[in-house]
Design a protein around this motif. Structure first.
Motif, short mmCIF file in Angstrom:
data_model
loop_
_atom_site.label_atom_id
_atom_site.label_comp_id
_atom_site.label_asym_id
_atom_site.label_seq_id
_atom_site.Cartn_x
_atom_site.Cartn_y
_atom_site.Cartn_z
N SER A 181 -24.24 78.14 21.90
CA SER A 181 -25.13 77.41 22.80
C SER A 181 -24.89 77.92 24.21
O SER A 181 -23.79 78.35 24.56
CB SER A 181 -24.88 75.90 22.73
N PHE A 229 -27.88 67.96 18.25
CA PHE A 229 -29.03 67.82 19.14
C PHE A 229 -29.02 66.45 19.81
O PHE A 229 -28.67 65.45 19.19
CB PHE A 229 -30.34 67.99 18.35
N SER A 230 -29.44 66.45 21.07
CA SER A 230 -29.57 65.20 21.80
C SER A 230 -31.04 64.82 21.95
O SER A 230 -31.47 63.74 21.56
CB SER A 230 -28.92 65.32 23.18
N GLN A 231 -31.83 65.74 22.49
CA GLN A 231 -33.27 65.55 22.62
C GLN A 231 -33.94 66.91 22.51
O GLN A 231 -34.50 67.44 23.47
CB GLN A 231 -33.62 64.87 23.96
N ALA A 232 -33.90 67.49 21.32
CA ALA A 232 -34.50 68.81 21.08
C ALA A 232 -36.02 68.70 21.14
O ALA A 232 -36.60 67.81 20.52
CB ALA A 232 -34.06 69.36 19.74
N ILE A 283 -38.70 70.55 14.63
CA ILE A 283 -37.72 69.78 15.38
C ILE A 283 -38.12 68.31 15.34
O ILE A 283 -39.21 67.94 15.78
CB ILE A 283 -37.63 70.27 16.84
N LYS A 335 -33.05 63.57 15.48
CA LYS A 335 -32.12 64.60 15.96
C LYS A 335 -31.78 65.60 14.87
O LYS A 335 -30.61 65.86 14.57
CB LYS A 335 -30.83 63.95 16.51
N THR A 379 -37.21 65.10 16.94
CA THR A 379 -36.46 64.57 18.07
C THR A 379 -35.90 63.18 17.78
O THR A 379 -34.77 62.85 18.16
CB THR A 379 -37.36 64.53 19.32
N ASP A 403 -32.84 71.98 23.96
CA ASP A 403 -32.44 70.57 23.93
C ASP A 403 -32.49 70.01 25.34
O ASP A 403 -31.66 70.36 26.19
CB ASP A 403 -31.03 70.44 23.34
N ARG A 404 -33.47 69.16 25.58
CA ARG A 404 -33.66 68.61 26.92
C ARG A 404 -32.60 67.57 27.26
O ARG A 404 -32.28 67.36 28.43
CB ARG A 404 -35.06 68.00 27.03
N SER A 439 -29.24 67.55 26.36
CA SER A 439 -27.98 68.19 26.78
C SER A 439 -28.20 69.36 27.71
O SER A 439 -27.24 69.94 28.21
CB SER A 439 -27.22 68.67 25.54
N VAL A 477 -33.13 76.62 19.90
CA VAL A 477 -33.66 75.26 20.09
C VAL A 477 -33.38 74.83 21.53
O VAL A 477 -32.25 74.89 22.00
CB VAL A 477 -33.02 74.27 19.10
#
Length: 710
Positions: free
Chosen positions: A181, A145-148, A119, A124, A121, A163-164, A166, A161
């Motif tokens: 998701s 991904f926004s903040q995986a 990943i 993304k 980050t 994603d912090r 989203s 995964v």
């Protein structure tokens, strides 16, 4: 000597005793053990090996650790067994014309059988890299991904995964396609993700000052949240989680300040009752936890530089309200007669280490209402009493209470196998003149002195009474089976299992009547191979071979048609034995069988295989026979063959070799090549090929030949 006796020597018998902190198994009674994690070693310190911290750690199916370096994105591999640490992958440089880095702030790594997932980050993106060729398979990018920050995998190699940014869990297939998701409605500040063997997803989440673990399960092909699957974590500040055994979640405390660091540790959380058990063998915070198939733990410390290994062991349980690592079990024995004088005790036990011992306490009474708790004047033998006499002054009564105490250490425990109590007291003193019994003190001394010899004779008499069991193949103790076989002239080596040894001795008279014949050799080889499972295909193969042999014997006038029918009937009567035998033993080939071959050149080829008129071969298929068992088959053939003949064993191999005696269906079978350590030879029965099923530039790229499109 006429004694009554009471015996406890089975697991069912020991379970009828009352106990405190004991564990009953088929082999005896020990102190109860609980699984616990013991700090083994600092698996690896990365302080002097790399310049930066590591952002994540992963473990593959072979126990190899993989590390993802923060910032650079280099991937390192560490083999704990060989102690080899090496960098295996680096994706530095720029990505296209915009000058962006290939890896910018990589946060998570995951390793499967064939792939490495990373990943990234900063960019993304999710990278899929070939584990063996170290080439990029695919990259999943875009606004997905926004903040995986982390990822896990299920048995179908679907990637989940976390994603912090989203607050979503994104499911990605093995081919790099997003399928669903979930979790957005529940997660607020997700910290870590893990998965169990039932493919249930666990996410560590923080809401304000409250920590909780959400559990997501697959329902009708999609993951959903169920209200009961939320666990609140209190009194600690968790930073990472991993699944250990079934319904066990291991929690590591997050890194805070150096002052608080020594007080931190790991915890085992049990969702069933909400209990939190500290693992005190590790001290410090944890940034990442991974668990291997043996449920051992690897801990990436809070400083992201040291990796610790914690092995799952079994430690003796500390008894509540008493001395540590002790246990006891007790019961009441009934002689059925008041004023019984209890005579002797025999205790069979093992001591497993220094400091372990067994204590025996006893109390005799005629009071039927007395309970264990009300006994306050126990008598005892010296420690570790294997064979002891009861004190005649304090061992009189119908009931005898016995309290066995096991004393161990942290990992060692004595094992009690059996207990035998003799009653009433009958002494050789009664055979002496009355003058030897007049003085009370000398009478007691003489009685105990004579009991030494009495004990020896009682044991001898018991062995004589039980001597017949040593002549019973099914009842004889395992250590004497070979001895009984020697009485019958049987040469039994160590490759015979205990069950087959007993069967061989039982059938010895029958086998001796057939010794030196084809049927006798087939019978004893069938017995040796009797633990090989049979199948319908095996039975059909055996029938076909037997029919061909019988037809050939009729054609060469060795058998009449009536003899053939009798032989076939006998063959069918032994169906199960034939099935087991033919799984590995395909048959016996003798020289006279070549008379049916009319072509002289062809006959000469087969004659070279057998060797001569007084020779025969036993054909064995090496499906599940090792080298030592094959040598045992040759020894059986040498022992059971007629004295004037030569017999040799040929193991059928799954190949054909030019220039050698290879007969398809006779001493050669066709199968897929298999690589077997210490047996296979490169270029002989083994070839080297790529493990990848997809094509790569400059390697395998012939579509339809060694490559498929993915």
């Amino acid at each position: 000597m006429e004694f009554g006796f009471l015996v406890t020597n089975t697991s069912e018998g020991w379970k009828r005793w009352s106990e405190n902190n004991t564990e009953v198994t088929i082999s005896g009674v020990t102190i109860r053990k609980d699984p616990t994690y013991i700090y083994q070693k600092l698996a690896i310190s990365l302080k002097d090996r790399v310049s930066r911290d590591f952002s994540d750690m992963a473990l593959d199916e072979c126990g190899i650790l993989y590390f993802l370096e923060a910032g650079k994105g280099d991937i390192y591999r560490f083999d704990p067994v060989q102690n080899i640490f090496e960098r295996i992958f680096s994706l530095r440089g720029t990505n296209g014309d915009d000058g962006s880095l290939q890896f910018r702030d990589p946060q998570g790594i995951l390793v499967t059988r064939n792939n490495i997932y990373v990943i990234d980050t900063g960019n993304k993106r999710l990278h899929c890299i070939s584990k063996h060729l170290l080439q990029t398979r695919w990259i999943l990018a875009g606004d997905i991904f926004s903040q995986a920050v982390d990822l896990v995998v299920d048995r179908q190699e679907n990637i989940f995964v976390l994603d912090r940014g989203s607050q979503n869990i994104i499911k990605v297939t093995k081919g790099g396609v997003v399928s669903e998701s979930f979790g957005k409605e529940q997660l607020e500040n997700s910290l870590d993700i893990t998965i169990d063997i039932f493919q249930r997803i666990y996410v560590l989440d923080k809401a304000g000052d409250e920590y909780r673990i959400w559990r997501f399960m697959e329902v009708d092909g999609r993951y959903a949240f169920r209200e009961p699957e939320k666990y609140l974590i209190t009194s600690i500040s968790p930073g990472c989680i991993v699944i250990g055994g079934e319904d066990e979640i291991f929690i590591g405390e997050e890194f805070d300040t150096e002052e608080k660091e020594p007080g931190k540790t790991l915890y085992k959380y049990l969702p069933a009752n909400g209990s939190m058990v500290p693992i005190l063998s590790y001290r410090g915070s944890a940034d990442k936890l991974v668990s291997d198939p043996g449920k051992n733990l690897y801990v990436l410390s809070g400083n992201k530089r040291d990796v610790y290994f914690l092995k799952l062991s079994k430690r003796n349980t500390v008894r509540e309200g008493g001395h540590p690592y002790r246990a006891n079990l007790y019961t009441r024995h009934d002689s059925k007669r008041n004023d019984t004088l209890w005579h002797r005790m025999k205790l069979d036990f093992e001591l497993s280490g220094p400091g372990t011992q067994v204590r025996v306490w006893y109390y005799a009474t005629d009071n039927d209402d007395l309970t264990y708790e009300n006994i306050d004047t126990w008598s005892s033998f010296s420690p570790n009493p294997g064979d002891a006499l009861f004190d005649a002054d304090i061992s009189r009564g119908r009931y005898l209470w016995i309290n066995l105490e096991l004393i161990g250490s942290e990992f060692d425990s004595p094992k009690i196998k059996s207990l035998r109590l003799y009653y009433p007291r009958i002494s050789y003193l009664r055979y002496l003149p009355a003058i030897y019994q007049e003085d009370e003190s000398s009478r007691k001394l003489l009685e105990r002195f004579l009991s030494i010899f009495e004990s020896f004779f009682v044991d001898i008499e018991e062995n004589i009474d039980r001597i017949t069991r040593y002549f019973d193949p099914d009842g004889i103790p395992a250590e004497y089976i070979s001895w009984l076989g020697s009485w019958l002239g049987l040469d039994i080596d160590e490759t015979w299992t205990e069950r087959k040894k007993r069967d061989l001795i039982s059938r010895a008279p029958e086998l001796y009547r057939m010794r030196g014949t084809r049927q006798g050799l087939m019978a004893i080889l069938g017995l040796y191979l009797s633990d090989i499972p049979g199948t319908k295909q095996t039975w059909n193969k055996a029938c076909s071979l037997e029919k061909n042999v019988l037809d050939m014997l009729v054609d060469t006038c060795y058998l009449t048609e009536e003899d053939k029918k009798d032989e076939w009937k006998e063959f069918l009567n032994n169906k199960e034995e034939r099935i087991k035998t033919s799984q590995n033993l395909l048959g016996i080939m003798e020289y006279f069988q070549l008379d049916v071959i009319e072509d002289d050149k062809l006959k000469e080829i087969y004659a070279n295989l057998i060797g001569g008129p007084y020779c025969f071969v036993v054909l064995v298929y090496r499906s599940s026979i090792n080298d030592e068992e094959l040598r045992s088959i040759q020894r059986i053939v040498d022992s059971e063959k007629p004295a004037h003949t030569v017999g040799k064993v040929i193991d059928l191999q799954p190949w054909i070799r030019l220039g050698e005696h290879s007969y398809l269906g006779v001493n050669t079978v066709l199968s897929e090549p298999r690589f077997i350590l210490e047996r296979s030879g490169l270029g002989w029965d083994t070839v080297v090929t790529e493990r990848e099923e997809y094509g790569h530039f400059d390697l395998r790229s012939r579509i339809g030949v060694d490559t498929k499109i993915s």
